[in-house]
Design an enzyme around this catalytic site. Sequence first.
Site, mmCIF file in Angstrom:
data_model
loop_
_atom_site.group_PDB
_atom_site.id
_atom_site.type_symbol
_atom_site.label_atom_id
_atom_site.label_comp_id
_atom_site.label_asym_id
_atom_site.label_seq_id
_atom_site.Cartn_x
_atom_site.Cartn_y
_atom_site.Cartn_z
ATOM 1 C CG ASP A 2 -2.199 1.229 1.567
ATOM 2 O OD1 ASP A 2 -2.352 1.313 -0.030
ATOM 3 O OD2 ASP A 2 -3.051 0.976 2.465
ATOM 4 C CG ASN A 50 -7.230 -2.484 -5.122
ATOM 5 O OD1 ASN A 50 -6.609 -2.854 -5.243
ATOM 6 N ND2 ASN A 50 -8.051 -1.174 -4.841
#
Length: 223
Positions: A2, A50
Amino acid sequence: MDGNGRWASQRGRPRLFGHHAGGKRVREVIEACPDAGVEYLTIFAFSTENWKRTQVEVAGLMSLFRRYILKEAREVHNFGARVRFIGDRVQLDRKLVALMDELETLTENNTRVHLTVALNYGGRDEVARATKRLAEDVAAGKLKPDEVTEETLPNYLDTCVLPDPDLVIRTSGEARISNFLLWQSAYAEYEFIDTLWPDFKRDEFIRLCQSYGNRDRRYGGLK
Ligand code: IPE
Ligand code: MG
């Protein structure tokens, strides 16, 4: 993995620039595994959530995955990594899935590092897909309801041949799980670190693995 987007924003660049920079870090971490004492490495590349990002970012990521596999397959194979993918392949582009299948086949006899790439992966989605197949087996009489246990259910998960994770590292300062290996990480140790993924280097990885070695794991029991 991330923090790619923020890493790019800090440099006034588009998010995909951060994803490219992040991609370059992956091989460094794979190659650090033997020195870190890691036999199984799982990286979270794309989650079932996502898809909610812009079409430009999603398409850019999918094309990055394709190009990354094409470019890195040989190196990763020569290093001795066995590559597996987890997640739902049904929604992925056929050409990408073909490359994923090819890489799994190419590396299937390697044993130096077991690399798992979570691509279109979500823990809840995985449990739902597993439960569907389990229910089909029960309906077909292949499995009795009484045989559904903590030991048999994981056979239906994408990770059925993999050990549970010992250590989960999340970069970029977010202290949440975000649907990663929900069932499997019931007793995992966690490290939430501020480093953005494109800045995550070999030394920090090795240091985190070493400090994991000093943790006292009791699995709810006593020492
Ligand atoms: C990479 O980081 C994770 C992927 C989906 C590839 P992010 O894209 O989540 O970066 P941030 O959180 O916006 O910084
Ligand atoms: Mg993020």
